[in-house]
Design a protein around this motif. Sequence first.
Motif, PDB file in Angstrom:
ATOM      1  N   GLY A  61       0.830  -1.194   0.000  1.00 38.22           N
ATOM      2  CA  GLY A  61       0.000   0.000   0.000  1.00 38.22           C
ATOM      3  C   GLY A  61       0.866   1.245   0.000  1.00 38.22           C
ATOM      4  N   GLU A  62       0.340   2.315  -0.566  1.00 37.47           N
ATOM      5  CA  GLU A  62       1.035   3.590  -0.539  1.00 37.47           C
ATOM      6  C   GLU A  62       0.061   4.677  -0.105  1.00 37.47           C
ATOM      7  OE1 GLU A  62       2.549   4.067  -4.437  1.00 37.47           O
ATOM      8  OE2 GLU A  62       0.610   4.028  -5.404  1.00 37.47           O
ATOM      9  N   LEU A  63       0.605   5.725   0.450  1.00 35.42           N
ATOM     10  CA  LEU A  63      -0.211   6.849   0.894  1.00 35.42           C
ATOM     11  C   LEU A  63      -0.401   7.795  -0.276  1.00 35.42           C
ATOM     12  CD1 LEU A  63       1.512   7.513   4.339  1.00 35.42           C
ATOM     13  CD2 LEU A  63      -0.436   6.058   3.850  1.00 35.42           C
ATOM     14  N   ILE A  64      -1.643   8.152  -0.530  1.00 38.25           N
ATOM     15  CA  ILE A  64      -1.945   8.997  -1.679  1.00 38.25           C
ATOM     16  C   ILE A  64      -3.014  10.032  -1.296  1.00 38.25           C
ATOM     17  CG2 ILE A  64      -1.238   7.441  -3.531  1.00 38.25           C
ATOM     18  CD1 ILE A  64      -4.881   7.591  -2.494  1.00 38.25           C
ATOM     19  N   ASP A  78       6.105  13.904   7.862  1.00 38.42           N
ATOM     20  CA  ASP A  78       6.425  12.866   8.840  1.00 38.42           C
ATOM     21  C   ASP A  78       5.145  12.101   9.140  1.00 38.42           C
ATOM     22  OD1 ASP A  78       6.548  12.015  11.957  1.00 38.42           O
ATOM     23  OD2 ASP A  78       8.575  12.045  11.105  1.00 38.42           O
ATOM     24  N   PRO A  79       5.242  10.781   9.351  1.00 35.67           N
ATOM     25  CA  PRO A  79       4.035  10.001   9.623  1.00 35.67           C
ATOM     26  C   PRO A  79       3.200  10.525  10.780  1.00 35.67           C
ATOM     27  CG  PRO A  79       5.855   8.518   9.145  1.00 35.67           C
ATOM     28  CD  PRO A  79       6.437   9.909   9.216  1.00 35.67           C
ATOM     29  N   LEU A 156       4.362  11.019   1.532  1.00 34.82           N
ATOM     30  CA  LEU A 156       5.392  10.267   2.265  1.00 34.82           C
ATOM     31  C   LEU A 156       5.836   9.048   1.456  1.00 34.82           C
ATOM     32  CD1 LEU A 156       3.762  10.383   5.835  1.00 34.82           C
ATOM     33  CD2 LEU A 156       5.728  11.715   5.048  1.00 34.82           C
ATOM     34  N   PRO A 157       6.368   9.247   0.245  1.00 30.93           N
ATOM     35  CA  PRO A 157       6.690   8.119  -0.642  1.00 30.93           C
ATOM     36  C   PRO A 157       7.764   7.178  -0.106  1.00 30.93           C
ATOM     37  CG  PRO A 157       7.598  10.177  -1.492  1.00 30.93           C
ATOM     38  CD  PRO A 157       6.687  10.551  -0.359  1.00 30.93           C
TER      39      PRO A 157
END
Length: 202
Positions: A61-64, A78-79, A156-157
Motif C-alpha cells: 500500500g502507498e499513501l496517496i 512525517d508520519p 510520504l513516498p
Amino acid sequence: MTPFRGKLRIRHLEIVLLVADQGSLSKAASLLIADRIDIAFRSGSFQDSSNVIRRIFASNGELIASPAYLAAHGTPTDPEELREHECVVQCNTGSGVTWHLQDMNGMQKEVRVRGRFNSNVQEVLRKAACAGLGIAALPSVLTASDIATGRLVRVLPQYTRAGRGLSVVYPSRQQRPMAVALFADMAVEKLSHQDWVPISQR
C-alpha cells in the motif's frame, strides 16, 4: 478477469463459474465445502490448514491524496503529522484505524488515523481520495493509473503499508477435482502477471 475467464471456458468447457461477493459466502475459508464452492479468491493473510492457499500476488500500500487536498491542507512530511489530517479510512466505523508503515530501511511506524469518510470498499476509498476527501492508504495496483494521470499524488513516498494481496483457496489436494486444479494453475499463471487497472479507469 473477463478475458481470462473467456479463455478458461474455451479450453475447459466443463467448468462453470459463479461470481459472488464475499458477504454472501461463509467468512471462514474452511467452510468452502459447506458453501459448495470449489475454489475462491480471498484477500488478506490467514491460516487455514484445511485448505490449500496459493498466493497470487502481494500488494504494497502507498499513501496517496489528490493535489487539491494537499493544496488546501498541506503535505505531511512525517508520519506523525497524519494524525492531524483527514484520512480516508478503510473501516466500518468512524473510530479510526492504525496504519502500520515501513520505511525504506525496514523501520516500522504505527500511526493512529481517522477521518470523516470511512468505507470497507477500496474502490470507494480510491474515488474519495480523488475527490479530495483526504489521505488514503491503498494498494499501488489500485492507484497506479490515477498517479500516472495526476489525479492522485504520493504522500510520504518513503513509506509503504503492507497490503492484503490476493490468494486462491481450495479444499485439500485429496478432495479437489481435476477441473479445480486446472483452474487454480491458470489463475496463478494469468493473474500474477496481469497489468492491474481498475475497471472504472479503463
